[in-house]
Design a protein around this motif. Structure first.
Motif, PDB file in Angstrom:
ATOM      1  N   THR A   1       2.018  12.038  -9.844  1.00 33.27           N
ATOM      2  CA  THR A   1       1.341  13.326  -9.716  1.00 33.27           C
ATOM      3  C   THR A   1       2.330  14.483  -9.858  1.00 33.27           C
ATOM      4  OG1 THR A   1      -0.336  12.373  -8.263  1.00 33.27           O
ATOM      5  CG2 THR A   1      -0.073  14.749  -8.156  1.00 33.27           C
ATOM      6  N   HIS A   2       3.546  14.265  -9.393  1.00 34.17           N
ATOM      7  CA  HIS A   2       4.571  15.298  -9.460  1.00 34.17           C
ATOM      8  C   HIS A   2       5.517  15.121 -10.653  1.00 34.17           C
ATOM      9  CE1 HIS A   2       3.170  15.778  -5.326  1.00 34.17           C
ATOM     10  NE2 HIS A   2       3.566  17.025  -5.468  1.00 34.17           N
ATOM     11  N   HIS A   3       5.107  14.281 -11.608  1.00 37.62           N
ATOM     12  CA  HIS A   3       5.884  14.048 -12.837  1.00 37.62           C
ATOM     13  C   HIS A   3       7.322  13.627 -12.531  1.00 37.62           C
ATOM     14  CE1 HIS A   3       2.489  15.680 -14.959  1.00 37.62           C
ATOM     15  NE2 HIS A   3       2.558  16.771 -14.210  1.00 37.62           N
ATOM     16  N   ALA A   4       7.447  12.702 -11.592  1.00 38.76           N
ATOM     17  CA  ALA A   4       8.771  12.194 -11.215  1.00 38.76           C
ATOM     18  C   ALA A   4       8.724  10.673 -11.224  1.00 38.76           C
ATOM     19  CB  ALA A   4       9.151  12.692  -9.812  1.00 38.76           C
ATOM     20  N   SER A   5       9.902  10.069 -11.380  1.00 33.13           N
ATOM     21  CA  SER A   5       9.966   8.615 -11.237  1.00 33.13           C
ATOM     22  C   SER A   5       9.852   8.283  -9.750  1.00 33.13           C
ATOM     23  CB  SER A   5      11.291   8.081 -11.785  1.00 33.13           C
ATOM     24  OG  SER A   5      12.365   8.473 -10.938  1.00 33.13           O
ATOM     25  N   LEU A   6       9.524   7.050  -9.467  1.00 29.87           N
ATOM     26  CA  LEU A   6       9.442   6.629  -8.072  1.00 29.87           C
ATOM     27  C   LEU A   6      10.790   6.835  -7.383  1.00 29.87           C
ATOM     28  CD1 LEU A   6       7.904   5.387  -5.722  1.00 29.87           C
ATOM     29  CD2 LEU A   6       8.452   3.127  -6.647  1.00 29.87           C
ATOM     30  N   ASN A   7      11.866   6.492  -8.064  1.00 33.45           N
ATOM     31  CA  ASN A   7      13.209   6.665  -7.504  1.00 33.45           C
ATOM     32  C   ASN A   7      13.481   8.143  -7.188  1.00 33.45           C
ATOM     33  OD1 ASN A   7      15.838   5.316  -6.928  1.00 33.45           O
ATOM     34  ND2 ASN A   7      16.557   6.825  -8.425  1.00 33.45           N
ATOM     35  N   GLN A   8      13.185   9.028  -8.130  1.00 33.54           N
ATOM     36  CA  GLN A   8      13.396  10.463  -7.909  1.00 33.54           C
ATOM     37  C   GLN A   8      12.555  10.965  -6.737  1.00 33.54           C
ATOM     38  OE1 GLN A   8      12.157  11.665 -11.820  1.00 33.54           O
ATOM     39  NE2 GLN A   8      14.246  12.140 -12.468  1.00 33.54           N
TER      40      GLN A   8
ATOM     41  N   GLU B   1       0.829  -1.214   0.000  1.00 36.47           N
ATOM     42  CA  GLU B   1       0.000   0.000   0.000  1.00 36.47           C
ATOM     43  C   GLU B   1       0.865   1.267   0.000  1.00 36.47           C
ATOM     44  OE1 GLU B   1      -3.079   2.576  -0.225  1.00 36.47           O
ATOM     45  OE2 GLU B   1      -3.114   0.414  -0.603  1.00 36.47           O
ATOM     46  N   LEU B   2       1.945   1.256   0.766  1.00 37.39           N
ATOM     47  CA  LEU B   2       2.854   2.400   0.772  1.00 37.39           C
ATOM     48  C   LEU B   2       3.540   2.537  -0.580  1.00 37.39           C
ATOM     49  CD1 LEU B   2       4.269   4.733   2.205  1.00 37.39           C
ATOM     50  CD2 LEU B   2       5.886   3.065   3.153  1.00 37.39           C
ATOM     51  N   HIS B   3       3.911   1.416  -1.191  1.00 35.60           N
ATOM     52  CA  HIS B   3       4.529   1.417  -2.528  1.00 35.60           C
ATOM     53  C   HIS B   3       3.580   2.084  -3.525  1.00 35.60           C
ATOM     54  CE1 HIS B   3       6.940  -1.160  -5.642  1.00 35.60           C
ATOM     55  NE2 HIS B   3       6.852   0.100  -6.003  1.00 35.60           N
ATOM     56  N   ARG B   4       2.312   1.679  -3.488  1.00 42.47           N
ATOM     57  CA  ARG B   4       1.303   2.253  -4.389  1.00 42.47           C
ATOM     58  C   ARG B   4       1.159   3.751  -4.148  1.00 42.47           C
ATOM     59  NH1 ARG B   4      -3.192   4.323  -3.956  1.00 42.47           N
ATOM     60  NH2 ARG B   4      -3.529   3.681  -1.811  1.00 42.47           N
ATOM     61  N   GLN B   5       1.067   4.135  -2.878  1.00 42.79           N
ATOM     62  CA  GLN B   5       0.884   5.542  -2.516  1.00 42.79           C
ATOM     63  C   GLN B   5       2.060   6.395  -2.999  1.00 42.79           C
ATOM     64  OE1 GLN B   5       0.543   6.037   1.699  1.00 42.79           O
ATOM     65  NE2 GLN B   5      -0.140   8.154   1.559  1.00 42.79           N
ATOM     66  N   LEU B   6       3.285   5.924  -2.786  1.00 45.26           N
ATOM     67  CA  LEU B   6       4.459   6.662  -3.237  1.00 45.26           C
ATOM     68  C   LEU B   6       4.506   6.776  -4.759  1.00 45.26           C
ATOM     69  CD1 LEU B   6       7.132   5.239  -0.789  1.00 45.26           C
ATOM     70  CD2 LEU B   6       6.354   7.618  -0.901  1.00 45.26           C
ATOM     71  N   ASP B   7       4.142   5.689  -5.444  1.00 44.25           N
ATOM     72  CA  ASP B   7       4.134   5.709  -6.905  1.00 44.25           C
ATOM     73  C   ASP B   7       3.118   6.720  -7.414  1.00 44.25           C
ATOM     74  OD1 ASP B   7       5.119   4.599  -9.445  1.00 44.25           O
ATOM     75  OD2 ASP B   7       3.033   3.918  -9.651  1.00 44.25           O
ATOM     76  N   GLU B   8       1.952   6.768  -6.793  1.00 41.67           N
ATOM     77  CA  GLU B   8       0.928   7.742  -7.207  1.00 41.67           C
ATOM     78  C   GLU B   8       1.403   9.178  -6.972  1.00 41.67           C
ATOM     79  OE1 GLU B   8      -2.689   6.695  -5.173  1.00 41.67           O
ATOM     80  OE2 GLU B   8      -2.990   4.901  -6.413  1.00 41.67           O
ATOM     81  N   GLU B   9       2.018   9.416  -5.823  1.00 42.45           N
ATOM     82  CA  GLU B   9       2.555  10.753  -5.540  1.00 42.45           C
ATOM     83  C   GLU B   9       3.620  11.138  -6.566  1.00 42.45           C
ATOM     84  OE1 GLU B   9       4.074  11.159  -1.555  1.00 42.45           O
ATOM     85  OE2 GLU B   9       2.212  10.384  -0.682  1.00 42.45           O
ATOM     86  N   ALA B  10       4.498  10.207  -6.882  1.00 40.30           N
ATOM     87  CA  ALA B  10       5.559  10.476  -7.855  1.00 40.30           C
ATOM     88  C   ALA B  10       4.958  10.844  -9.211  1.00 40.30           C
ATOM     89  CB  ALA B  10       6.476   9.264  -7.989  1.00 40.30           C
TER      90      ALA B  10
END
Length: 110
Positions: A89-96, A78-87
Motif C-alpha cells: 500500500t505504501h509502495h515499499a518492499s516488506l524489508n523496507q 497473519e502478521l506476515h500477510r498484514q505487513l506485506d499488504e501495508e508495505a
C-alpha cells in the motif's frame, strides 16, 4: 560502552568481587574479560579483541563481525500477510517497511 576495532562490549560491576566483567556484543562467539580497575578493564577488552582476531587468523576462520544487518524473525502468518499488504500500500518492499516500522518505534521510545 567500550569500543575497539569495531567491537563493542557490555560492562557490569560485581560489587562482591569488586571486579568489572565485560562481554563483547553482537557476535556468536562468546568473549568475556574482566578487570579490577577501569584501566585494567580497558586493556583486557582490547587484548581480548586482538587475541580473538589473531586466533581466527591462525585458524583460517573468518571472525564474527558485529551485527551483519541480517536478522531472521519468525512471526505468525497473519502478521506476515498484514505487513506485506501495508508495505505494498505504501509502495515499499516488506524489508523496507519493517525497517521503517522498527526505526519509528525505536525513535519514539528513545
Amino acid at each position: 560502552m567500550m569500543q575497539h576495532r569495531g567491537y563493542k562490549a557490555h560492562i557490569e560491576f560485581d560489587q562482591d568481587a569488586e571486579l568489572f566483567h565485560g562481554e563483547i556484543l553482537g557476535i556468536l562467539d562468546v568473549i568475556t574479560f574482566q578487570g579490577s580497575s577501569v584501566e585494567e578493564l580497558k586493556q583486557a577488552f582490547q587484548d581480548s579483541v586482538d587475541d580473538y582476531l589473531e586466533f581466527c587468523a591462525a585458524e583460517g576462520k573468518e571472525p564474527d563481525k558485529p551485527y551483519s544487518g541480517k536478522f531472521n524473525l519468525r512471526i505468525p502468518p497473519e502478521l506476515h500477510r498484514q505487513l506485506d499488504e501495508e508495505a505494498r500500500t505504501h509502495h515499499a518492499s516488506l524489508n523496507q517497511w519493517v525497517i521503517q516500522k522498527l526505526s519509528g518505534r525505536i525513535e519514539t521510545h528513545a
